[in-house]
Design a protein around this motif. Structure first.
Motif: not given
Length: 393
Positions: A313-337
């Motif tokens: 479980g080492y850095n798993i929470t920090q990984l989620k934070d990093l992924l969420w930060k990158e998903l919202n790097a261009d503003g609030e994340y909007q799903k676009s496929f």
């Protein structure tokens, strides 16, 4: 080994319905000697419709239903009665399904939202009855329009999984283990290469009841673009991802080199994948101490990276934070496929050439045009001295 129920490619034959012909009927009623034409219109043929259904995850149901035939429109009849329209056929598919022409590989359409419908083949319009063709100088037209013919096409349906984060890595990099830790997914985990033989999806819970979808695809090896291993067949499932999470184990000989190999295989498949945001996770980091982590960090690619261990479980929470930060790097994340679709390379698919030879042909025979008024008497409709032209216009 039993064949998997995960079907993401299928080839089907589609045929819309043909329109019914218009009627050439004439009104015959007591005390109405000159009733005139009252032929009704033919019914429209049924459409072939592609509809997205969020409750479906695979194209398995179409593997055993290879011929989709819409109903034909019925012919019109007397008393201005229109023929019944043919029944449309709706093809239910998972969200993210793309349709291609099986003869040319040309992209046709895709459906990404639940309930979205696209008409693959339009049914033929019904012909107009002779009632539409009456004029002051042609009061008894003995002709009507035939219905429009049906359309037919062989279609390849390809499923591209809808996910926010895609896992990319070599076999045994710890992708399935990570997915099982951060979500409720239960992928197969074992200590040998290519444990994962089909894509797996998990919903990752985040803070404040937020979540994102993570997709795990089978491992990639060097030379996958040439067909080695499982090849690049499953890379289509990360084409719609907003973020790619590269996973390289901490015991790799050269982390930077393995990352470059993975990146090159993605470029061979689709250069547009290189435009996506990327994060590097060094898995199995429970075997490293802080000094080794600092030493390895000096030679890592210039992208956001993090050392993790799914087992401890080492850095798993920090990984989620990093992924969420990158998903919202261009503003609030909007799903676009939305993606730019390329035409299929049919040579790599390996479909059989004669898999549609058993299509029923019994209802493809053109209807015979029967006169509904064999006892037609032109003098019944015209005054004495008028001429009757029995020729069609």
């Amino acid at each position: 080994m039993a064949e998997s129920n995960f079907i993401d490619y299928v080839k089907i034959y589609c045929r819309s319905g043909k329109g019914g012909r218009g009627s050439t009927h004439f009104r015959r009623e007591k005390y109405i000697p000159r009733g005139g034409p009252d032929g009704g219109d033919g019914g429209n043929g049924g459409d072939i419709i592609l509809r997205a259904n969020r409750n479906m995850w695979t194209l398995l149901h179409l593997k055993f239903q290879r011929h989709i035939l819409a109903g034909h429109g019925e012919s019109g009849s007397g008393r201005l009665s229109s023929g019944k329209s043919g029944d449309s056929k709706i093809i239910e598919v998972p969200c993210g399904t793309v349709a291609y022409d099986a003869e040319t590989g040309e992209y046709l359409c895709d459906v990404t939202e639940d309930g979205q419908e696209v008409i693959l083949l339009k049914g033929g319009r019904g012909g107009r009855g002779n009632n539409h063709f009456k004029t002051p100088t042609n009061q008894a037209p003995r002709y009507a329009q035939p219905g429009e013919p049906y359309e037919e096409r062989r279609v390849i349906l390809e499923l591209k999984v809808l996910a926010d984060v895609g896992l990319v890595g070599f076999p045994n990099a710890g992708k399935s283990t990570l997915l099982s830790v951060v979500s409720a997914a239960k992928p197969k985990i074992a200590n040998y290469p290519f444990t994962t033989l089909e894509p797996k999806i998990g919903i990752v819970g985040y803070r404040d009841f937020k979540s994102f979808v993570m997709a795990d695809i089978p491992g990639i090896i060097e030379g996958a673009s040439d067909g080695k291993g499982l090849g690049l067949r499953f890379l289509r499932h990360i084409e719609r991802n907003s973020l790619l999470l590269f996973m390289v184990p901490a015991d790799a000989d050269d982390i930077h080199k393995e990352y470059r190999i993975l990146l090159n295989e993605l470029a061979q498949y689709n250069p547009e994948l290189l435009d996506k945001r990327r994060v590097l996770a060094i898995s199995k980091s429970d075997m490293l101490d802080e000094e080794l982590m600092e030493a390895l960090s000096e030679d890592l690619p210039d992208i956001p990276h993090i050392f993790i261990s799914s087992v401890t479980g080492y850095n798993i929470t920090q990984l989620k934070d990093l992924l969420w930060k990158e998903l919202n790097a261009d503003g609030e994340y909007q799903k676009s496929f939305e993606i730019s679709h390329r035409n299929l390379d049919l040579k790599k698919l390996g479909f059989e050439e004669n898999d549609d030879e058993d299509i029923l042909e019994d209802d493809d025979i053109e209807e015979e045009w029967e006169d509904e008024e064999d006892d037609f008497d032109p003098e019944f409709y015209y005054e004495e001295g008028e001429e009757f032209d029995d020729k069609e216009d």
